[in-house]
Design a protein around this motif. Sequence first.
Motif, PDB file in Angstrom:
ATOM      1  N   GLU A  44       0.973  -1.057   0.111  1.00  0.00           N
ATOM      2  CA  GLU A  44       0.029  -0.045  -0.082  1.00  0.00           C
ATOM      3  C   GLU A  44       0.961   1.218  -0.056  1.00  0.00           C
ATOM      4  N   PRO A  45       1.372   1.613  -1.101  1.00  0.00           N
ATOM      5  CA  PRO A  45       2.385   2.787  -1.237  1.00  0.00           C
ATOM      6  C   PRO A  45       1.852   3.966  -0.834  1.00  0.00           C
ATOM      7  N   ASN A  46       0.619   4.090  -0.723  1.00  0.00           N
ATOM      8  CA  ASN A  46       0.090   5.630  -0.473  1.00  0.00           C
ATOM      9  C   ASN A  46      -0.471   5.700   0.797  1.00  0.00           C
ATOM     10  N   VAL A  47      -0.429   4.566   1.740  1.00  0.00           N
ATOM     11  CA  VAL A  47      -0.833   4.619   3.145  1.00  0.00           C
ATOM     12  C   VAL A  47       0.335   4.796   4.090  1.00  0.00           C
ATOM     13  N   PHE A  48       0.320   5.817   4.926  1.00  0.00           N
ATOM     14  CA  PHE A  48       1.307   6.016   5.611  1.00  0.00           C
ATOM     15  C   PHE A  48       0.683   5.882   7.205  1.00  0.00           C
ATOM     16  N   PRO A  49       1.083   4.597   7.646  1.00  0.00           N
ATOM     17  CA  PRO A  49       0.321   3.951   8.953  1.00  0.00           C
ATOM     18  C   PRO A  49       0.692   4.734  10.148  1.00  0.00           C
ATOM     19  N   TYR A  50       2.068   5.109  10.380  1.00  0.00           N
ATOM     20  CA  TYR A  50       2.397   5.789  11.685  1.00  0.00           C
ATOM     21  C   TYR A  50       2.042   7.160  11.725  1.00  0.00           C
ATOM     22  N   ARG A  51       1.792   7.968  10.516  1.00  0.00           N
ATOM     23  CA  ARG A  51       1.354   9.326  10.619  1.00  0.00           C
ATOM     24  C   ARG A  51      -0.172   9.106  10.967  1.00  0.00           C
ATOM     25  N   GLU A  52      -0.876   8.173  10.167  1.00  0.00           N
ATOM     26  CA  GLU A  52      -2.360   8.159  10.410  1.00  0.00           C
ATOM     27  C   GLU A  52      -2.595   7.776  11.960  1.00  0.00           C
ATOM     28  N   SER A  53      -1.667   6.966  12.449  1.00  0.00           N
ATOM     29  CA  SER A  53      -2.062   6.501  13.919  1.00  0.00           C
ATOM     30  C   SER A  53      -1.660   7.823  15.053  1.00  0.00           C
ATOM     31  N   LEU A  54      -0.758   8.496  14.574  1.00  0.00           N
ATOM     32  CA  LEU A  54      -0.556   9.725  15.485  1.00  0.00           C
ATOM     33  C   LEU A  54      -1.595  10.580  15.280  1.00  0.00           C
ATOM     34  N   VAL A  55      -2.319  10.694  14.180  1.00  0.00           N
ATOM     35  CA  VAL A  55      -3.432  11.819  14.269  1.00  0.00           C
ATOM     36  C   VAL A  55      -4.650  11.070  15.020  1.00  0.00           C
ATOM     37  N   GLN A  56      -4.880   9.865  14.786  1.00  0.00           N
ATOM     38  CA  GLN A  56      -6.003   9.115  15.592  1.00  0.00           C
ATOM     39  C   GLN A  56      -5.729   9.014  17.019  1.00  0.00           C
ATOM     40  N   ASN A  57      -4.448   8.924  17.368  1.00  0.00           N
ATOM     41  CA  ASN A  57      -4.126   8.789  18.721  1.00  0.00           C
ATOM     42  C   ASN A  57      -2.798   9.435  19.234  1.00  0.00           C
ATOM     43  N   PRO A  58      -2.600  10.624  19.581  1.00  0.00           N
ATOM     44  CA  PRO A  58      -1.183  11.349  19.802  1.00  0.00           C
ATOM     45  C   PRO A  58      -0.798  10.848  20.865  1.00  0.00           C
ATOM     46  N   LYS A  59      -1.235  10.204  21.894  1.00  0.00           N
ATOM     47  CA  LYS A  59      -0.655   9.821  23.016  1.00  0.00           C
ATOM     48  C   LYS A  59       0.483   8.909  22.951  1.00  0.00           C
ATOM     49  N   PHE A  60       0.198   7.947  22.384  1.00  0.00           N
ATOM     50  CA  PHE A  60       1.224   6.727  22.050  1.00  0.00           C
ATOM     51  C   PHE A  60       1.401   6.010  20.411  1.00  0.00           C
ATOM     52  N   LEU A  61       2.573   5.686  20.209  1.00  0.00           N
ATOM     53  CA  LEU A  61       2.773   5.265  18.958  1.00  0.00           C
ATOM     54  C   LEU A  61       3.236   3.758  18.939  1.00  0.00           C
ATOM     55  N   LEU A  62       2.636   3.044  18.232  1.00  0.00           N
ATOM     56  CA  LEU A  62       3.282   1.578  18.356  1.00  0.00           C
ATOM     57  C   LEU A  62       4.112   1.341  17.347  1.00  0.00           C
ATOM     58  N   VAL A  63       5.423   1.083  17.100  1.00  0.00           N
ATOM     59  CA  VAL A  63       6.341   0.877  16.044  1.00  0.00           C
ATOM     60  C   VAL A  63       6.845  -0.461  16.061  1.00  0.00           C
ATOM     61  N   ASN A  64       6.738  -0.892  14.898  1.00  0.00           N
ATOM     62  CA  ASN A  64       7.395  -2.472  14.697  1.00  0.00           C
ATOM     63  C   ASN A  64       8.598  -2.256  14.305  1.00  0.00           C
ATOM     64  N   LEU A  65       9.702  -3.032  14.761  1.00  0.00           N
ATOM     65  CA  LEU A  65      11.086  -2.778  14.563  1.00  0.00           C
ATOM     66  C   LEU A  65      11.362  -3.384  13.270  1.00  0.00           C
ATOM     67  N   SER A  66      10.578  -4.393  12.620  1.00  0.00           N
ATOM     68  CA  SER A  66      10.903  -4.608  11.286  1.00  0.00           C
ATOM     69  C   SER A  66      10.536  -3.710   9.966  1.00  0.00           C
ATOM     70  N   ASP A  67       9.756  -2.811  10.639  1.00  0.00           N
ATOM     71  CA  ASP A  67       9.414  -1.561   9.577  1.00  0.00           C
ATOM     72  C   ASP A  67      10.685  -0.555   9.551  1.00  0.00           C
TER      73      ASP A  67
END
Length: 763
Positions: A81-104
């Motif tokens: 999904e080249p046009n979806v930015f998961p971390y940016r999206e999740s920051l907008v939805q939940n600015p309190k914390f961000l779940l990051v996968n090390l493989s990413d």
Amino acid sequence: MQGWTEKIPRRRTECFRERPEKREHRRFKMSGWDEGAVYYSDQAQFPHGAGAGTDSEQAASRHTVLRKFKEFIRNFARQNEPNVFPYRESLVQNPKFLLVNLSDLLTYDKDQDLRDLLRKNPSDYLPLFETAAAEVNANLKSRVAGETGEMEEPQTGEVQILLKSDEDPVSMRSLGAQYISKLVKISGITIAASRTKAKATYVTLLCKNCKNVKVVPCRPGLGGAIVPRSCDHVAQMGETPCPIDPWIVVPDKSKYVDQQTLKLQENPEDVPTGELPRNMLLSVDRHLVQTIVPGTRLTIMGIYSIFQAAKSSTSHKGAVAVRQPYIRVVGIEETNEASRGPANFTTEEIEEFKKFASEGNVYENICSKIAPSIFGHENVKKAVACLLFGGSRKTLPDGVKLRGDINVLLLGDPSTAKSQFLKFVEKTAPVAVYTSGKGSSAAGLTASVIRDNSTREFYLEGGAMVLADGGVVCIDEFDKMRPEDRVAIHEAMEQQTISIAKAGITTVLNSRTSVLAAANPPSGRYDDLKTAQDNIDLQTTILSRFDLIFIVKDIRMYSQDKNIASHIIRVHASATSANDPRDTKEDNWLKRYIQYCRTMSQPRLSDSAATLLQESYVRIRQDMRRQANETGESTAVPITVRQLEAIVRLSESLAKMRLSNVANDNHVQEAIRLFNNSTMDAAKSGINQHINLTPEMANEIKQAESQIKRRMGIGSHLSERRLIDDLTRMGLNESIVRRALIIMHQRDEVEYKRERRVILRKA
């Protein structure tokens, strides 16, 4: 001269600061080791300002890393999904914390340095990552109108970074000194959780003398703040100089975050044979606080750190360099979402489950999947299936809760696969705890109050019944339990709570569990010559709490023995090696299906089924009353209103297997059939001395009694075998003699000694 002495303390610290190479050396050697001994600010975790050349290089490299982290959060997209930015999206939805996968991080940054930096020294680079996330978050927000109407930058708080990775967890035993301040991943069961405490991140200090204010950062985790020795205020003429250690902490002005400590114990399956399970101290903060209840299975990512124990043992009193390890958690994954919260099923799984439930013979299919390696025992398998699915839990308008869990007792001869059923249920139920009767105490089954070593306050540690909340407790050797320990289960089995009042803690814990118990009769084998009371040597109070009681006998029949032998030899011959993945998939499917049915379906009885049930219950009670009148004594297994509720629960669990919301007549009939085959048989089992006695037999029994009395004087011992041989020589039938002995034993005229081999005649 006086001015000279004033400046001595400050000059000393200045000399200390002007030797950067010495400082580098101290910083890497002593950070965290010299707590409480050498006070020294400007810590490695918070390098501010460029001093020597090394610092400026470090600052430059930190700046590039910060930029890379910001780019990663903004621009990372997965390949499909080249046009979806998961971390940016999740920051907008939940600015309190961000779940990051090390493989990413690895896929985004091919030369690996971002992920390796986080791996090697997470305590330096995680704060950078959080700063980057906070800055990105501020840029994502649009400007807002302030109070004056001017457009202002929006206020953004801190962002907590949570890490997860797909690699395998390491064993808790392999954590050693080489892992200190590195990122580790371990799994286990939480056994205790402390209260939430407030932990300062920045401490505000006030100088006693000149009222100078200084803000000192605190180390994360269980470390403390490092307070400088002297005030850096230059004394003017006529002022008294600031003494050594002038600072007082101002608690109200400091900044705090929530913090909680957990105790993680190794998974039982990972403990080597004959060893005790190890446990590890965890420290969680901010958004991870109070998300975990004791008894949950976890996999955690964290930084393996060390701290100076406050009240260390006397042996370590003087040892400055001996520290205790703990893990500062930076990411949590729950491994069994089964019991708590909705489990996440994929759409394909749900389709498959619904298709399976709509087939005609669901009940038979599920029963064939239950303990396939055990031959026969059809009714026991059906009962175990009902126990795994369970009935519906109900709350009445006045707040009374009715249990929906089914309890089953297997009572009978040795080697009838009772423990195999228990082991199978432990493996298949979404949440299960297996204990043995002799090795468990009342506190171990319910809950124990333990005093914490460091804080000296009491806290609760849940036992087996609490840890298996929402699942099954398997208790083997149920008859070997001490009576006072067995009483502790009474409340858990009917009210499904465990209330505790010890050591100033008065509380009620939930234990919504099914109980599957296995027991042997008192003489080891089930004795058909005894009455049911003597065979089932448990109190009626606990028997009435079991919905189904199975008497499992080892019957010697040629055809059946042949079948069982061939089945067992076939199982042994065709058994695959221990690590065959095929079976686990099948087990896993059943586990997931049980989980799905338990969350999705809460069936109720239909009207016609209710009337049918009512009539059959009244009829069963009448039969019992008639039998009690004929024999003159009550049955060993009581038939009470609890048994009526048991049939209701069984009908609901049969409906739940088909994902249906109504339990109909067929379900009720099958439930009554199961009940008749188990509990009713147990109630009627054993011999009754008054049943089918012809006058001739009664006469013969009287004759045998008088012969026994003539043969044995009061208070004399005689071996049972010898007595029977003597009387059969006199022409009496052996079974008549045995029956006469049983009747005399019930009248308390004779007593058995030494495992029923010797008879003692009483007065």
